[in-house]
Design an enzyme around this catalytic site. Structure first.
Site, mmCIF file in Angstrom:
data_model
loop_
_atom_site.group_PDB
_atom_site.id
_atom_site.type_symbol
_atom_site.label_atom_id
_atom_site.label_comp_id
_atom_site.label_asym_id
_atom_site.label_seq_id
_atom_site.Cartn_x
_atom_site.Cartn_y
_atom_site.Cartn_z
ATOM 1 C CG ASP A 109 51.196 19.794 -28.117
ATOM 2 O OD1 ASP A 109 52.193 19.571 -27.403
ATOM 3 O OD2 ASP A 109 50.027 19.864 -27.660
ATOM 4 C CD1 TRP A 157 46.548 16.418 -25.045
ATOM 5 C CD2 TRP A 157 45.819 18.387 -24.294
ATOM 6 N NE1 TRP A 157 46.432 16.331 -23.680
ATOM 7 C CE2 TRP A 157 45.990 17.523 -23.191
ATOM 8 C CE3 TRP A 157 45.365 19.687 -24.063
ATOM 9 C CZ2 TRP A 157 45.732 17.912 -21.874
ATOM 10 C CZ3 TRP A 157 45.102 20.080 -22.757
ATOM 11 C CH2 TRP A 157 45.285 19.196 -21.681
ATOM 12 C CE LYS A 171 51.182 16.548 -19.784
ATOM 13 N NZ LYS A 171 50.561 17.082 -20.990
HETATM 14 C C1 LIG Z 1 49.374 18.069 -21.265
HETATM 15 C C2 LIG Z 1 49.310 18.470 -22.672
HETATM 16 C C3 LIG Z 1 48.935 19.765 -23.051
HETATM 17 C C4 LIG Z 1 48.504 20.806 -22.051
HETATM 18 O O1 LIG Z 1 49.562 21.234 -21.331
HETATM 19 P P1 LIG Z 1 49.403 22.315 -20.155
HETATM 20 O O2 LIG Z 1 50.836 22.573 -19.824
HETATM 21 O O3 LIG Z 1 48.638 21.680 -19.065
HETATM 22 O O4 LIG Z 1 48.733 23.499 -20.733
HETATM 23 C C5 LIG Z 1 48.951 20.075 -24.378
HETATM 24 N N1 LIG Z 1 49.303 19.172 -25.307
HETATM 25 C C6 LIG Z 1 49.663 17.919 -24.984
HETATM 26 C C7 LIG Z 1 50.046 16.963 -26.050
HETATM 27 C C8 LIG Z 1 49.683 17.528 -23.649
HETATM 28 O O5 LIG Z 1 50.040 16.282 -23.316
#
Ligand SMILES: *Cc1c(COP(=O)(O)O)cnc(C)c1O
Length: 366
Positions: free
Chosen positions: A171, A102, A195
């Site tokens: 993030d 990511w 998540k």
């Molecule tokens: C799942 C995830 C993403 C991507 O998220 P989407 O909503 O599918 O675009 C980005 N960063 C992290 C840390 C993730 O776990």
């Protein structure tokens, strides 16, 4: 009806209490004779829902006054671009720490949008199994970027880099509200909801007000400007109404559980149980290094080192676990092995059921 223990990395399990409440209110929300799915986002009935969601984010995360809370769409992946387009506007330079898939995607997106991207540290040398130590970040960067919890590799920062005046972007998609976090240390935080917060469809953004610019990079679409959404209190266009409604319920659930501190304590208990088991096992081991381990995502392998045989045994593990009511344990397609995601809504009983299954499987197969 029988519910399974769901170890999916995302979309992932939600608290059963929340799902039940949603079901009860499905046909008639609060005497309106409508489902929240069917309501205008500008209706009298809906407005308090989004306001409550924001108030709960502020309360539970102790968001300082000078930060905006936004509910956007496009997932975490869209934030990779929005961050670059809205923050990369003075020197056009940004520092990224590369700790996995990511973080790498985020850096690539910034580069794609024309920024000068410095990868100031990386753990690629050891297959992203640890978090590099970068105590201080200096330079003429518009922002510094980290992925605080690496969902795929199962690593997590145990420190917050000191960036001085450089805004720090993180993030927190897979660790939001799993632990207390000092929001004031960051310029911008974002999390895709699926998540640890809600079903897929909403992205939570917490941004310091001075970073909300009138002049994003040239060509930035209206929908990609933080200012658009901030000025309209996340109602510039139709927000993901139902998802925000579920999010508000999840936040209420966290509060009822005693708040973020209490949830964190539970998360530590769950993760300790699983890591202690893995560390003391002669059949399984965790792949993330101690000192960098995620409380939320726990990738692990068996002792089988032959790649072909490992694949067979891993597939068998995942299939038999599913039969035993423990689902979604396959590792990410890029890394293989197994991964147990144990977000806020996973119970300690679920984790104990997993280790009990692992024991049984080891006895039968090794
Ligand atoms: C799942 C995830 C993403 C991507 O998220 P989407 O909503 O599918 O675009 C980005 N960063 C992290 C840390 C993730 O776990």
């Amino acid at each position: 009806m029988s519910r399974v223990y769901n170890f999916s990395a995302g979309p992932s399990c939600l608290p059963e209490e929340v799902l039940k409440e949603c079901a009860e209110e499905m046909l008639d929300y609060n005497g309106t004779g409508q489902s929240v799915m069917e309501m205008s986002h500008r209706s009298k009935a809906y407005k308090p829902i989004i306001e409550h969601a924001e108030a709960q984010v502020r309360k539970l995360m102790k968001v300082p006054e000078n930060y905006k809370v936004l509910f956007l769409q496009g997932g975490g992946s869209t934030q990779f671009a929005m961050v670059a387009q809205n923050l990369g506007i003075h020197t056009g330079k940004a520092a990224y720490i590369q700790t996995g898939v990511w973080a790498k995607k985020a850096a690539q997106e910034a580069k794609h949008l024309g920024l000068t991207v410095d990868i100031i540290a990386s753990s690629e040398d050891k297959n992203y199994s640890y978090i590099p130590k970068v105590e201080k970040i200096e330079g003429d960067y518009d922002y510094a970027y980290i992925c605080f919890n690496n969902t795929i590799m199962g690593t997590h920062y145990e420190y917050i880099p000191d960036t001085g005046k450089i805004p720090l972007v993180a993030d927190i998609s897979s660790c939001v509200l799993s632990e207390e976090l000092d929001v004031s240390k960051f310029g911008l935080l974002f999390a895709g909801a699926q998540k640890n917060l809600a079903p897929a469809g909403v992205t939570l953004v917490i941004i310091r007000e001075d970073l909300i610019t009138d002049t994003p990079r040239q060509g930035t679409p209206t929908m990609m400007c933080y200012k658009t959404h901030s000025d309209a209190a996340s109602m510039y266009n139709t927000p993901p109404c139902y998802t925000i409604y579920v999010l508000a319920k999840v936040l209420d659930w966290i509060e009822k559980k005693g708040g973020v501190q209490a949830i964190h304590k539970l998360n530590v208990e769950k993760a300790d149980w699983l890591y202690n088991y893995l560390d003391s096992s002669s059949y399984y081991h965790a792949t993330a290094e101690k000192g960098s381990r995620s409380l939320m995502n726990v990738p692990f392998l068996t002792k089988e080192t032959d790649a072909e045989k490992a694949k067979v045994i891993n597939d068998k593990f995942v299939a038999e676990a599913a039969k035993a009511g423990l689902v979604n344990l396959a590792g990410h397609r890029l890394v293989g092995g197994m991964r147990a995601s144990i977000y806020n809504a996973m119970t300690l009983e679920g984790v104990k059921a997993l280790t009990a299954f692992m024991d049984k499987f080891a006895k039968e197969n090794f």
